[in-house]
Design a protein around this motif. Sequence first.
Motif, PDB file in Angstrom:
ATOM      1  N   LEU A   1      79.717  43.214  10.870  1.00  0.00           N
ATOM      2  CA  LEU A   1      79.638  41.946  11.590  1.00  0.00           C
ATOM      3  C   LEU A   1      78.284  41.296  11.315  1.00  0.00           C
ATOM      4  CD1 LEU A   1      81.146  40.128  13.605  1.00  0.00           C
ATOM      5  CD2 LEU A   1      80.023  41.362  15.442  1.00  0.00           C
ATOM      6  N   SER A   2      78.326  40.076  10.833  1.00  0.00           N
ATOM      7  CA  SER A   2      77.104  39.412  10.398  1.00  0.00           C
ATOM      8  C   SER A   2      77.230  37.914  10.604  1.00  0.00           C
ATOM      9  CB  SER A   2      76.883  39.734   8.911  1.00  0.00           C
ATOM     10  OG  SER A   2      75.789  39.021   8.417  1.00  0.00           O
ATOM     11  N   LEU A   3      76.336  37.344  11.401  1.00  0.00           N
ATOM     12  CA  LEU A   3      76.403  35.907  11.666  1.00  0.00           C
ATOM     13  C   LEU A   3      75.028  35.373  12.035  1.00  0.00           C
ATOM     14  CD1 LEU A   3      76.594  35.989  15.063  1.00  0.00           C
ATOM     15  CD2 LEU A   3      78.932  36.590  14.498  1.00  0.00           C
ATOM     16  N   GLY A   4      74.925  34.072  12.039  1.00  0.00           N
ATOM     17  CA  GLY A   4      73.633  33.423  12.201  1.00  0.00           C
ATOM     18  C   GLY A   4      72.825  33.880  13.406  1.00  0.00           C
ATOM     19  N   ALA A   5      73.514  34.113  14.537  1.00  0.00           N
ATOM     20  CA  ALA A   5      72.815  34.417  15.784  1.00  0.00           C
ATOM     21  C   ALA A   5      72.528  35.905  15.957  1.00  0.00           C
ATOM     22  CB  ALA A   5      73.662  33.921  16.966  1.00  0.00           C
ATOM     23  N   GLN A   6      72.631  36.692  14.883  1.00  0.00           N
ATOM     24  CA  GLN A   6      72.619  38.151  15.067  1.00  0.00           C
ATOM     25  C   GLN A   6      71.342  38.706  15.685  1.00  0.00           C
ATOM     26  OE1 GLN A   6      73.798  38.959  11.097  1.00  0.00           O
ATOM     27  NE2 GLN A   6      71.748  39.340  10.333  1.00  0.00           N
ATOM     28  N   GLY A   7      70.273  37.962  15.621  1.00  0.00           N
ATOM     29  CA  GLY A   7      69.027  38.423  16.221  1.00  0.00           C
ATOM     30  C   GLY A   7      69.014  38.331  17.739  1.00  0.00           C
ATOM     31  N   SER A   8      69.950  37.587  18.326  1.00  0.00           N
ATOM     32  CA  SER A   8      69.954  37.477  19.781  1.00  0.00           C
ATOM     33  C   SER A   8      71.333  37.620  20.420  1.00  0.00           C
ATOM     34  CB  SER A   8      69.313  36.158  20.217  1.00  0.00           C
ATOM     35  OG  SER A   8      69.855  35.083  19.493  1.00  0.00           O
ATOM     36  N   CYS A   9      72.410  37.440  19.661  1.00  0.00           N
ATOM     37  CA  CYS A   9      73.733  37.606  20.273  1.00  0.00           C
ATOM     38  C   CYS A   9      73.956  39.075  20.606  1.00  0.00           C
ATOM     39  CB  CYS A   9      74.834  37.088  19.348  1.00  0.00           C
ATOM     40  SG  CYS A   9      75.018  38.003  17.812  1.00  0.00           S
ATOM     41  N   MET A  10      74.847  39.322  21.564  1.00  0.00           N
ATOM     42  CA  MET A  10      75.121  40.697  21.990  1.00  0.00           C
ATOM     43  C   MET A  10      76.553  41.075  21.647  1.00  0.00           C
ATOM     44  SD  MET A  10      73.117  40.685  25.627  1.00  0.00           S
ATOM     45  CE  MET A  10      71.397  40.106  25.667  1.00  0.00           C
ATOM     46  N   ILE A  11      76.744  42.361  21.400  1.00  0.00           N
ATOM     47  CA  ILE A  11      78.042  42.820  20.890  1.00  0.00           C
ATOM     48  C   ILE A  11      79.174  42.533  21.876  1.00  0.00           C
ATOM     49  CG2 ILE A  11      77.770  45.219  21.720  1.00  0.00           C
ATOM     50  CD1 ILE A  11      79.339  44.152  18.337  1.00  0.00           C
TER      51      ILE A  11
END
Lengths: 491, 491
Positions: free
Chosen positions: A148-158
């Motif tokens: 799973l890889s997307l722009g918000a990955q530094g702050s989105c939660m699983i």
Amino acid sequence: MPAALPTSPPAIPTAPLTAEMRQALRAIVGEKGFIEDAHGKQPFVTDWRGLLVGSAGAVVRPGSTEEIAKVVRLCHEHGIAIVPQGGNTGLMGGATPWPAHTGIVLSLGRMNRVLDVDPVGYSMTVEAGCVLQTLQETASEHDRFLPLSLGAQGSCMIGGNLSTNAGGVQVLRYGNARNLVLGLEVVLPNGEIWDGLRALKKDNTGYDLKHLFMGAEGTLGIITKAVLKLWPAPKDVCTAWLAVRDPRAALEILSEAHAASEDNVGSCELLSRAAIDLALRHIPGTQDPLKADTPWYLLLEWSSARPRRDGTEGMSGKMEQFLADQLEAGRVLDATIAQTFGQSRNMWRIREAMAEASRAEGPGISFDVSVAISKIPEFIDKGLKAVRDILPTIRPYPLGHIGDGNLHFSFMGPKGMDQQTLNQYAAAITRAVNDLVTSMGGSISAEHGIGIDKLDELSHYRSKTELDIMRTIKRALDPHNIMNPGKVLRL
Amino acid sequence: MPAALPTSPPAIPTAPLTAEMRQALRAIVGEKGFIEDAHGKQPFVTDWRGLLVGSAGAVVRPGSTEEIAKVVRLCHEHGIAIVPQGGNTGLMGGATPWPAHTGIVLSLGRMNRVLDVDPVGYSMTVEAGCVLQTLQETASEHDRFLPLSLGAQGSCMIGGNLSTNAGGVQVLRYGNARNLVLGLEVVLPNGEIWDGLRALKKDNTGYDLKHLFMGAEGTLGIITKAVLKLWPAPKDVCTAWLAVRDPRAALEILSEAHAASEDNVGSCELLSRAAIDLALRHIPGTQDPLKADTPWYLLLEWSSARPRRDGTEGMSGKMEQFLADQLEAGRVLDATIAQTFGQSRNMWRIREAMAEASRAEGPGISFDVSVAISKIPEFIDKGLKAVRDILPTIRPYPLGHIGDGNLHFSFMGPKGMDQQTLNQYAAAITRAVNDLVTSMGGSISAEHGIGIDKLDELSHYRSKTELDIMRTIKRALDPHNIMNPGKVLRL
């Protein structure tokens, strides 16, 4: 900007959070888990885009599933509405409370432990509040890959990723977020805990409940834990940038790439010249990978978990052969293969910086749509014409995950036009695009979900039968409508 | 034999099929679609294993979705129960009516058209009554691959495969039946048609209804059409037969095979020596691929969609290198790679003939269970001990889809023991195996479903919370309990 916000707010429960309730909630989650001052609540009730501002009686931040269950049971008994929230990075307002919301925002941020990593079994058990990038890194430390890889990955939660069935740039090969899940733990609207936290690849024992909670955007329950599938870590990656004849050629290229790469196509992203120029103009350090005078490009990445051995061709050998074949077939006009990590990084930066670049350029409007893959060229042709019929000087910069049939069908306003003026065209453009998508059997929200933004669009385009099934399920599982009310569906 | 049939029949609707109803049904489906004589009904009310014999007022065989919708609406209005049926090849009695059933069997057999094949979009739209093997062949004619593959493929139908979320020997790579589906058309218990027949890879517009109907075994509605995903046709296939140190070594081999094959592991089947011997003894023409004196073997198949080119190593080159590494690591004791199609066929014949061979050998008992992949060795050890504690002379022949964590944990009765005597031990053995599976977080039905056979087992092992969610959904969507009543759940 959102294409078309609901014209009127839906009916939601508005039982106030009494002093007694506040006291009871505080007793469950402790002082540090309870926020009721306006300043503290502000980031939780505001959409990160800054477009939606909601309200809440309090923000509750439980530290365990048991605490969540207690909080939900209490709310269930008193008819208090709950807005579950992860990283608050969604694009449709699904995690933002409505202005009339008097209940709580339930933030999962303190539920951020990795409970188990099983490299041999290729799985990982995690709490819902783990930040996606942390999980990618944890997998990587075990020589495994969480795709799973997307722009918000530094702050989105699983938990949010799963609740919204997030997409991203690896869907072509690994599927949407729901395909990465073996098991879930969910707190139901009545406060009971459903323990479906099974690490099983196969389990045909009754209805598949996990798929019901994924994509429901928190309206049927709160995902609290998950068992995620892992994959072998990529070891031999080849990234190429192709100038292509047209979108139809792009499809044919992808169709043949599966076999040519031995089923190792990781990503296949279509970009228009206009989209690339947008990134080059606004993102410092980006460089044009290929100076070609053609309107369409492909970012094509193949990756294998097998390190390249001496004497074998590896991914780049296969890619070279493939590009030569495609040049000869006339589908590819020119192409370059990244020779360094920096070159590959530059290609990806152009693709990923699109939101940032478009914001810098000025007012715009964008649609996250999907059609059957083979219909993409027809959709682009007809869609551009339909939008230009409404606003001839609009500046399209289409791009998308072509392998998923998913286009980000995006437009900058005409040069010099301000947001307010552009907004006057937005409703007509939205109707035209979504009518076209629907007439072609497509989806008006391929990966971003419904949330608040597309509440009315969903009910406009889905059949009564389909909406009735959804409402029947919602009412059956959440009879008091306390779980993220007024999202996805109007009841 | 089934491990433990329900001790008492569940409550089901028993409104009789009146002369008026028969007339009305006949008017909908025509003379050739209506069977009411005992001889004609017999194959539809009998389980193919010959273990269950049910009853039906009539067998109705509609030729279109519209006819099905009319039939269901009529039944809905009159409280007539419906048992949907495809190829009637299930192993749990899900398609067999209960003896008390007075309603209809609704056979999908006349709905057998392929509506569309889209090779570029890698998808195919089909009716529910298409025989699986026909669909495999249709895909193959378009140079595409439909990966669903199982023993009954010559007579099972895709609607049944999807309703039961079938497994098979390609799950490791391609997932269960539910993973092969883009869209569905379903006739609901009230006779409405849900048109979810979308050929979309991505669609985040509300609850994912298709996953609810798949695996529900016809209790929530009747799947009438589906859009299936296709894959590139395999062009370079390498099949190997490995004598392995033990099940733990088998897991480690699989774990490393992913990378070594460049993610091209198609199948990985664990077989005990006893299972192989059973096949060699009873299946004419089978030959032992490898004479090794060890109790555990792996059938390992790698396949790629890329034809092997001169000068490249291809799948067999990679496999040779891999087996050499694994021999050196001590996990593989001996191995052989199939050099001809006949040799590969022989290996697969041994694996696939297991049901046939065990029937020929005599009375037995088998469990279709799954655990987390990494727990398989522990499960085998403990499971064998638990069963031998009950019946020391029982003859185990375990085998399974090890990459899916799915074991067919199978036993022949002690030499000379008849079925009736074995049956006296069956309940205790079942309890011991299922208790162990459950204590290890596993599934008591990995791929075969619940149907009639495991109705009581499911309610014994699943939590009240989980059963309550399932019942809530069932009651909400099928309030009169007319859809395949008394299967999966007792209400």
